[in-house]
Each structure stands twice: as C-alpha cells, then as structure tokens.
Motif scaffolding. Structure first.
Motif, PDB file in Angstrom:
ATOM      1  N   ASN A   1      60.761 -40.250  40.906  1.00 58.14           N
ATOM      2  CA  ASN A   1      61.097 -39.414  42.064  1.00 58.14           C
ATOM      3  C   ASN A   1      62.603 -39.201  42.176  1.00 58.14           C
ATOM      4  N   LEU A   2      63.368 -40.263  41.963  1.00 59.83           N
ATOM      5  CA  LEU A   2      64.818 -40.132  42.024  1.00 59.83           C
ATOM      6  C   LEU A   2      65.333 -39.210  40.915  1.00 59.83           C
ATOM      7  N   ALA A   3      64.747 -39.347  39.731  1.00 58.47           N
ATOM      8  CA  ALA A   3      65.168 -38.496  38.612  1.00 58.47           C
ATOM      9  C   ALA A   3      64.866 -37.030  38.903  1.00 58.47           C
ATOM     10  N   ILE A   4      63.664 -36.766  39.436  1.00 59.47           N
ATOM     11  CA  ILE A   4      63.288 -35.381  39.777  1.00 59.47           C
ATOM     12  C   ILE A   4      64.251 -34.817  40.813  1.00 59.47           C
ATOM     13  N   SER A   5      64.501 -35.596  41.866  1.00 57.28           N
ATOM     14  CA  SER A   5      65.331 -35.105  42.961  1.00 57.28           C
ATOM     15  C   SER A   5      66.777 -34.869  42.519  1.00 57.28           C
ATOM     16  N   LEU A   6      67.357 -35.841  41.812  1.00 59.58           N
ATOM     17  CA  LEU A   6      68.762 -35.702  41.396  1.00 59.58           C
ATOM     18  C   LEU A   6      68.935 -34.595  40.365  1.00 59.58           C
ATOM     19  N   THR A   7      67.981 -34.476  39.422  1.00 54.80           N
ATOM     20  CA  THR A   7      68.057 -33.411  38.413  1.00 54.80           C
ATOM     21  C   THR A   7      67.942 -32.042  39.070  1.00 54.80           C
ATOM     22  N   TYR A   8      66.967 -31.930  40.010  1.00 54.55           N
ATOM     23  CA  TYR A   8      66.774 -30.664  40.731  1.00 54.55           C
ATOM     24  C   TYR A   8      68.050 -30.253  41.462  1.00 54.55           C
ATOM     25  N   ASN A   9      68.652 -31.201  42.206  1.00 51.77           N
ATOM     26  CA  ASN A   9      69.832 -30.870  42.993  1.00 51.77           C
ATOM     27  C   ASN A   9      71.037 -30.554  42.114  1.00 51.77           C
ATOM     28  N   ALA A  10      71.198 -31.296  41.010  1.00 57.11           N
ATOM     29  CA  ALA A  10      72.341 -31.049  40.121  1.00 57.11           C
ATOM     30  C   ALA A  10      72.225 -29.685  39.443  1.00 57.11           C
TER      31      ALA A  10
END
Length: 741
Positions: free
Chosen positions: A696-705
């Motif tokens: 979940n953290l990877a999805i969220s941070l990748t999406y935002n970046a």
C-alpha cells in the motif's frame, strides 16, 4: 518536505509532543491537548460555567433515561488526544465511573453512579469541544451513520448533476463557440457551480476551518484553496469577457473527491467498526435477572447465570482455551458465550447483555483494538508531510511559472494539488491492520492492539509455560488401582459436585454416564489437600497421595472411614499439535518457563525438542518475570493468571488458557482455541499484514511521485487529476482486501 522546511514552520505540542504548524504564542496542537495539559498540571479544568449551564439546558430531556450506562456519538472526535480526554470524564465529575471511547465510530460509552446525571455528562462533553448525541441503542448509532451517509450522497448527487451539466455547456465553447451564446453558456456554468460551492463543498470548509483552528494539517485546506482559486479566476475572466474558465474542471474534481471520500468512509464503516466482535454475543435483550430459561443443545448461552438442572455438559473453550467440554452440576455458575452440548438444560439469569462477563470483555477489546498503532501514526505524519510538501510546491511553482504563462501555471498547480492523494497514504495502513484484526478475531485470536502485527517481526526469544500451553492443561483420569464400584463413583462425584478443581472435572468427564448422585450429609474442601464428606454416617475422602510420586502423574487416594480403597492417577498430556508447531519455529530461540516439577519439565522439553539449558522449572511468577526482563525481543506464551507478570513484561504477551478477562488484562493476545496452531495462524496473518502495508505504501508513494511530476510537466490537467485521485484510493482498498483475505 525536508526536515529543515518542516522545522522552520513547526513547533512541538506542549502535551503530546507532536510537531504542528503553529501560529504565534500557540502551544497546543488541538483543544484536547490543551484540556489534558490543564487537567494534569493545573487546578483549572477548563470548564466555562456560563457555557456549561447553557449546555445543560439543552440536554435536560436526557434526565428521563434511567440506565446507568449510555453511549454518546461525539461529533468532532479526531485524534488520540480526543480519546484520552474523553476517557478521563470521571475527573470532571465524580459521579462518572467510567468512559470508554471507540475511535472508529466516534462514540464514548459512559457509566455513571445512581446519583449521576446524563444532562450533566452531555454538557461536559460539549464543553470539552464535542457535540454529543445520546445513543440509547446500537440501532441509534447505525441511524446516525445512515443519516450522515445520506447527506454525503445528497452532496455527491448535487455535485454530479451540476458538474455533468456544466460539461454539456462547456463542450461547445471548447469546440470553438464564440459570441453571445458562448457568454450565455459560461454564465450558466457559473450558476450551476454555485450549488457545489455553497452546498456540496461544505465538508471541505469545515475541514479547512479545523486546519486553521487546531493547526492540524489536513488535505481540506489545499482543496478549498484550489476550488476558490479556480472559481474566483473563472468569475473574474467571465466578467471581463476574456480568459480561461475553470468551472468544469473544478466541479468535476470536487465531485470525484466527494465520491472517493464516501467510498473510503463506507469501507471504514464496514471493515473497521469492530462490530464483528459483538457477534460473539447471541443475546436476548428481553431476558431479566432472576428469570429461568430453557437451553437447547448447540445453543450459545445468552446470559451469565446459575445452572438449575442437575447436570450439563458445556463447551467453555472461549473462556478456558480447553478443547474438551466440561461437566457442570446444579448450583455452578455458567457464562454467556459458552455453548450447551447436553440435550437440554435450565439456568437462572444473573446478568445480561453488556453486563455479562463476555459483554464487558468485548466492549473493552473493541475499545482497545481501534487505537492507533505506532506505524499507523507514522503514516499519518507521512500523509501530513505530503500535504505540506504538495501545498508548498504548488505555491512556489505557481509563483515562478506565472511569469512565463499565468494560465498554465494555474492549471499545473491545481493539477498537482488535486492529484496528490494523502488519503490513500493515511488510509492504507489502518485499513490493512483493521482487516488483519478482523481476520484474527474470526479465527479466535483476540488481539488488543494492531501494534503486535509489527512487533512480532522483531521477536527472537519465545518463552512457553508448560501446563496448558505445551500440554492439554486439564487432567485426564489415566488409570486407577483398587476396586471401585458404581456406588463409589456416585459418592466421589457427589463429593466433587460443585468443585471447579481440575481433578473434579476429570472425574466428571471419565464417569459422565453416572447419575442419581447421593446427597452428602456434610462436605468440606481442604485447600491444597482434597475433599472430605459424610454419607449415611460413613466418612469418605479424596486427597492427594503423599506416598506415591510418579513422574508425569498426579496420584489421588480414595479412603472410606480412613481405610485406603483405591488410587487414581491423573496426567496432563502434551497437546497433539505441540511438537509439529515447535519444529516449524526454527528461526526463534525457544524456552520453557514453568512452575512444575523439574522432571516433568525436562521430559516435556525432550518431547518438544527444546534444549535443556533453556528450560527452567519450579519457578514462581516473580522468577518468570526476571527471566523475561533478562532477555530482549521476547514473546511469552502462557496462562493468563499464573503468568500475568511475565505476559505484561514481554514485548508480546499471548495467553492461551485461563480466564479470558484476566488474560486480556495482562496479555496482548488471547487464543480462544487451545494448542499452538493459533500462534502459527497469527504469524501468517502478521506476515500478510506487513506485505499488504508495504504494498500500500509503495502504491501510494509511487502514484504521488509519478502523478506530481506529470502534473508539473503539464501532461495532466486538473480534470484528469481528479479522475486519477479516487482511482488511487480504489487501488489501496483492493490491495488491502486482496492481501488480507
């Protein structure tokens, strides 16, 4: 945002020590922290007498409620300080006995003394900064939630209808329409945007106000800034008759953000409410104290009470952790949540609903299991940092790029503000842990706090109690030496009639087909020795043998008028799954801490494959505590009563046997099923939770970046950003559901 940027504009709350964006001379991050600080450090409890009296008048109708327990919906509850403040209501009114907060539902359950006043309680809650609504029943809470959900749907419907019609009017303008009709369509778009601005966007205004009032970072203020900026510039260009119009993109992204939030709220209500815990109670609310009720085979006992029937077989696994049923006789106390295995029985009710032993336990567990874990708090701070970073970056980019192209600078800045999704970052971790808690509870693993899902991965040393953990935890009649007739069995069962001693249960289980028990003329239970009684003038006794000392067996002698007639031998065998489970724990150092005799402990260690050097016998509770303190990264698995000190001292305490309420007061986890297989299940759930949180953290941070770079590069406009924002939330929900199924 870098640490230097944060430090420049942040200060530390005087009470909770959490950094926050502070105005001059502001020392607390919210009203709750200020109230708690005053409560603990000054004589000022923060109660304004004038406001309190006015609040009291509003709630006078609550005086008609006769119950000494009541739940309130506390509107405005938003952080852990709020929880701590409301759970200290008793310090504001001595007539308040207890207050338990359920953070996920924004409710506080209050218990008062007979001389207490519900209007007084409600007035205190309001004075502390929350709007209380009395919830006389569980249905009332669901009604409040439905009311709030319906209001959210109305706001979404208005925003969707207006945004759709604005799109219809703006398409011809994009297609090249100019002149009078273009102006008419733009003014119609302006009129259609007003319901969104004045009605649908109200929740964002409240959030932005809280941002300014409590200095707590949230995404609502950037959204309001983006919305008002788009509306103001569009209206300015409309009046001037030239320039870009942003009504369509602004209306669309507000509609999609409202929809996304509603989706997340519904997921939270379904999976994080904690209601599944109360499903353990199959209660009939119409039951009254003193009432006698008939129980049927397989029925879950609906209340605490006393057995009226002569005899009953009951599954007590929820309370004792033992897989074998127990035999109760007339006059013995039975508890709600147990299951009747006999064909039928009669009981007299003593306590119902939340007043039962199980009801109080589940209310406590429900309250404790929704508190934020350390990792959830960390992701909250990451989300706040993301909002601050995005807001500052958008502002700086707009200022710098406006000298190149004002309209393009505004478009890209708005796109960056819209596409950033701290909701997914902040929501993904508690959702994953909430679903893991739900899964654990369904499998009979009662977890108090999601922190254990993180801490279990740091454990190196696992300590086991022997009796009831590695072994069955209940005695079995293994053999007997002597002539024991049917009448002797009846006398022995009568001697043990109302005893809860393990030997008594072993006798009842071995001779479950014996009935017509004689009534003893006298009976005395001698602590630590046994039981003595008289029948027809003859004295009968059952006492532990001082002569026989057989390894792994407990010997009990049966005497008639002082004459030895038989010996009974009882054993506590190793659980069937113990060896297999321990063989799979190769990554841990395994230890045994037991109060049992050394020979028995060493034999159990040999059967389990545990090194003799890590086995300690004949220990007191205090000595077990010292062993735990002398080690690091520890997990203690044992009895909730005998191992209470060790369970509390360990990094993770797991109770597998004994009183469930006492176990959960000292342990982090309670297994409602016997054996060590639940521990393996817990390890698997913890690994799933960790993988899900990381994904979940990877999805969220990748999406935002990636989204942020594309927005600033001009590849994504505000409309596309508004479409992508809820998609990220949907991905987090799907990831969490898939990872914890």
């Amino acid at each position: 945002m870098t640490e230097s940027r944060l430090t420049a504009n942040m200060t530390e709350c005087l009470y909770c020590k959490v950094p926050f964006a502070a105005a001059a001379a502001v020392e607390f991050c919210c009203n709750a922290c200020e109230a708690l600080y005053k409560l603990e450090n000054t004589d000022d409890k923060g109660i304004n007498t004038g406001r309190f009296e006015r609040s009291l008048e509003k709630y006078l109708s609550l005086a008609e409620i006769k119950s000494n327990e009541l739940s309130f919906y506390a509107e405005g509850l938003h952080c852990s300080s709020c929880v701590h403040l409301l759970e200290r209501l008793h310090e504001f009114d001595p007539h308040i006995q207890q207050a338990i907060v359920h953070f996920g539902e924004s409710t506080v359950h209050v218990k008062i003394l007979p001389e207490g006043s519900w209007p007084h309680v409600a007035a205190i809650i309001e004075e502390l900064g929350y709007t209380p609504t009395a919830l006389s029943t569980r249905e009332k809470l669901l009604e409040q939630q439905k009311k709030e959900n319906r209001q959210s749907l109305r706001r979404i419907a208005v925003a969707g209808a207006c945004a759709g019609n604005i799109m219809l009017f703006i398409v011809p303008v994009y297609a090249g329409l100019v002149g009078t009709w273009a102006a008419v369509f733009n003014w119609l778009s302006f009129l259609l945007f007003l319901p969104i601005l004045l009605y649908s966007a109200q929740p964002f205004y409240q959030g932005a106000w809280n941002f300014l009032k409590y200095r707590v970072i949230n995404v609502d203020l950037p959204i309001v800034i983006a919305m008002l900026t788009g509306f103001t510039l569009s209206t300015y260009h409309l009046i001037r008759g030239e320039g870009a119009i942003y009504y369509d993109s602004t209306a669309s992204f507000l509609f999609l953000i409202l929809s996304s939030r509603y989706l997340l709220k519904r997921v939270q209500q379904k999976y994080l409410s904690g209601d599944y815990l109360l499903q353990h109670l199959q209660l009939r609310k119409e039951l009254k104290t003193g009432e006698k009720i008939n129980l049927r085979q397989g029925e879950r006992i609906p209340a605490d009470g006393v057995l009226v029937s002569t005899r009953a077989e009951i599954d007590m696994s929820l309370f004792s952790g033992e897989s074998l049923s127990q035999y109760f006789q007339e006059g013995m106390k039975i508890f709600a949540g147990s299951t009747l295995l006999s064909s039928h029985a009669v009981m007299q009710v003593e306590a119902t609903g939340l007043h039962t032993r199980l009801g109080q336990l589940l209310q406590q567990l429900k309250s404790e299991s929704v508190q934020k874990s350390h990792f959830v708090s960390l992701t909250d701070k990451m989300a706040q940092g993301l909002i601050a970073t995005v807001s500052l970056t958008s502002l700086l980019f707009f200022i710098a790029y406006s000298f190149v192209d004002f309209n393009e600078a505004l478009e890209r800045s708005l796109a960056l503000m819209v596409i950033a999704c701290p909701c997914a970052l902040a929501f993904g971790t508690p959702l994953a842990y909430g679903l893991s808690l739900r899964k654990a509870h369904k499998q009979g693993l009662l977890v108090k706090n999601p922190d254990v899902f993180e801490k279990i991965h740091t454990v190196k040393n696992i300590f086991f109690d022997k009796t009831g953990t590695l072994t069955e935890g209940h005695l079995r009649l293994a053999s007997q030496d002597g002539n024991v007739e049917r009448q002797d069995q009846r006398v022995i069962l009568s001697l043990q009639a109302v005893s809860s001693h393990p030997v008594a249960f072993a006798f009842r289980h071995a001779w479950k087909d014996v009935d017509s028990l004689p009534k003893m003329e006298s009976r005395e239970e001698i602590l630590g020795e046994g039981v003595v009684g008289k029948f027809h003038g003859v004295e009968y006794s059952l006492k532990r043998s001082k002569e026989l000392n057989i390894l792994d067996y407990i010997a009990v002698e049966y005497r008639v008028d002082g004459r030895l007639k038989a010996h009974f031998f009882f054993e506590d065998p190793l659980r069937a799954d113990t060896r297999e489970t321990l063989q799979n724990l190769t990554n841990y150092d395994l230890h045994i801490l037991s109060g049992d005799k050394k020979d028995r402990v060493l034999k159990a260690a040999l059967l389990c494959g545990i090194d003799d050097k890590r086995c300690h016998a004949e220990l007191s509770p205090e000595q077990k505590l010292q062993h735990i303190k002398a080690s690091k990264n520890t997990c203690m698995i044992g009895d909730g009563a005998n191992d209470a000190l060790a369970l509390k001292a360990a990094d993770i305490g797991i109770a597998v046997k004994g009183s469930v309420d006492l176990s959960l007061s000292s342990a982090d986890i309670y297994f409602t099923r016997g054996g060590l297989k639940p521990f393996v299940e817990f390890l698997n759930i913890s690994r799933q939770a960790r993988r899900t949180v990381r994904r979940n953290l990877a999805i969220s941070l990748t999406y935002n970046a990636v989204g942020g770079v594309l927005a600033l590069g001009g590849f994504i406009n505000p409309m596309v950003a508004a479409i992508l924002m809820p998609i990220s939330s949907v991905l987090i929900v799907v990831s969490s559901l898939r990872g914890t199924r």
